[in-house]
Motif scaffolding. Sequence first.
Motif, PDB file in Angstrom:
ATOM      1  N   UNK A 141     -36.323  49.980-108.680  1.00 11.71           N
ATOM      2  CA  UNK A 141     -35.117  50.820-108.584  1.00 11.71           C
ATOM      3  C   UNK A 141     -33.892  49.931-108.685  1.00 11.71           C
ATOM      4  N   UNK A 142     -32.755  50.583-108.881  1.00  7.07           N
ATOM      5  CA  UNK A 142     -31.476  49.893-109.015  1.00  7.07           C
ATOM      6  C   UNK A 142     -30.464  50.650-108.168  1.00  7.07           C
ATOM      7  N   UNK A 143     -29.826  49.961-107.219  1.00  9.95           N
ATOM      8  CA  UNK A 143     -28.898  50.629-106.299  1.00  9.95           C
ATOM      9  C   UNK A 143     -27.556  49.906-106.264  1.00  9.95           C
ATOM     10  N   UNK A 144     -26.497  50.695-106.091  1.00 12.90           N
ATOM     11  CA  UNK A 144     -25.146  50.150-105.956  1.00 12.90           C
ATOM     12  C   UNK A 144     -24.781  50.160-104.465  1.00 12.90           C
ATOM     13  N   UNK A 145     -24.387  49.006-103.945  1.00 12.90           N
ATOM     14  CA  UNK A 145     -24.015  48.920-102.532  1.00 12.90           C
ATOM     15  C   UNK A 145     -22.540  48.556-102.396  1.00 12.90           C
ATOM     16  N   UNK A 146     -21.811  49.392-101.615  1.00 17.85           N
ATOM     17  CA  UNK A 146     -20.380  49.196-101.424  1.00 17.85           C
ATOM     18  C   UNK A 146     -20.061  48.708-100.013  1.00 17.85           C
ATOM     19  N   UNK A 147     -21.036  48.161 -99.313  1.00 17.10           N
ATOM     20  CA  UNK A 147     -20.768  47.685 -97.948  1.00 17.10           C
ATOM     21  C   UNK A 147     -19.781  46.520 -97.987  1.00 17.10           C
TER      22      UNK A 147
ATOM     23  N   UNK B 242     -24.852  45.274-107.251  1.00 20.32           N
ATOM     24  CA  UNK B 242     -25.979  46.049-107.774  1.00 20.32           C
ATOM     25  C   UNK B 242     -27.257  45.280-107.467  1.00 20.32           C
ATOM     26  N   UNK B 243     -28.182  45.958-106.769  1.00 21.74           N
ATOM     27  CA  UNK B 243     -29.429  45.317-106.354  1.00 21.74           C
ATOM     28  C   UNK B 243     -30.618  45.990-107.029  1.00 21.74           C
ATOM     29  N   UNK B 244     -31.521  45.181-107.515  1.00 23.90           N
ATOM     30  CA  UNK B 244     -32.761  45.715-108.079  1.00 23.90           C
ATOM     31  C   UNK B 244     -33.929  45.305-107.183  1.00 23.90           C
ATOM     32  N   UNK B 245     -34.731  46.302-106.788  1.00 23.98           N
ATOM     33  CA  UNK B 245     -35.871  46.053-105.911  1.00 23.98           C
ATOM     34  C   UNK B 245     -37.111  45.695-106.720  1.00 23.98           C
TER      35      UNK B 245
ATOM     36  N   UNK C 253     -34.913  42.301-102.927  1.00 21.31           N
ATOM     37  CA  UNK C 253     -33.799  42.789-103.735  1.00 21.31           C
ATOM     38  C   UNK C 253     -33.102  41.592-104.399  1.00 21.31           C
ATOM     39  N   UNK C 254     -32.942  41.693-105.707  1.00 19.26           N
ATOM     40  CA  UNK C 254     -32.304  40.633-106.480  1.00 19.26           C
ATOM     41  C   UNK C 254     -30.985  41.163-107.026  1.00 19.26           C
ATOM     42  N   UNK C 255     -29.939  40.333-106.958  1.00 17.26           N
ATOM     43  CA  UNK C 255     -28.659  40.734-107.541  1.00 17.26           C
ATOM     44  C   UNK C 255     -28.839  40.916-109.043  1.00 17.26           C
TER      45      UNK C 255
END
Length: 222
Positions: free
Chosen positions: A85-91, A104-107, A161-163
């Motif tokens: 999966x690919x997720x956008x994190x705004x923390x 953007x992190x890819x699991x 998770x990889x950038x």
Amino acid sequence: MTPRAPKPSGRPKKGKVYKCASYQKLHQKVASLEATILEKDKTIAAQAEEINSITGSSRQMATKTLSGSCACGSITYTSTAAPEHLDYCYCLTCQRMSGAPFMVWMGIPRDALHWDFKDSEPLVYRSTIGDSDDCVAERTCCGSCGCNVILQYHVYPDKTHIAASTMSRSDFESPKVGCHIWCRHVPSWHNLPDDGVKRYDEFDPDFKAHLEEYLSNKADEG
């Protein structure tokens, strides 16, 4: 005395005819055998081509990889599995560590990853939630260029998770964006894309459930 003329004999002629007929039959038999062998050769060649096609596809599938590195190349990685999966994190942590409004992190399955840490010791940053001292994840950065490469959540021990920005090449299709998380920290100067992807103010529900279970088990152990 006049010498006798030799009596004509039909045997040589008959023998010659017999030999020609035998030769013709033999020739026909050889031709038939050659045709049979040729057909068998064609069948074997077709089977060999099919086998090579199957084994070639298997080898191609087995050698699919993606790879990447930090900015200076001191940390490199290779994965034999596609991102799940690919997720956008705004923390805020992702913003401050990247200098961007999100990361953007890819699991990727952890056991599919091979790492090479070359010229410097990586730096590990412990991530907590709020004022809690409970470490829920570790971020690994390059000790030379400071690039944030790895995010390892303790609630997902079998996945790393990889950038996504560190990936340089991939034989796999790019995964679709799964969700936008920590959207309550989106900077005022950045507009979220209207891409129809789910948005969450904090973590997504699945992660929250895993996190609660992890923290509960940790409290029981403590």
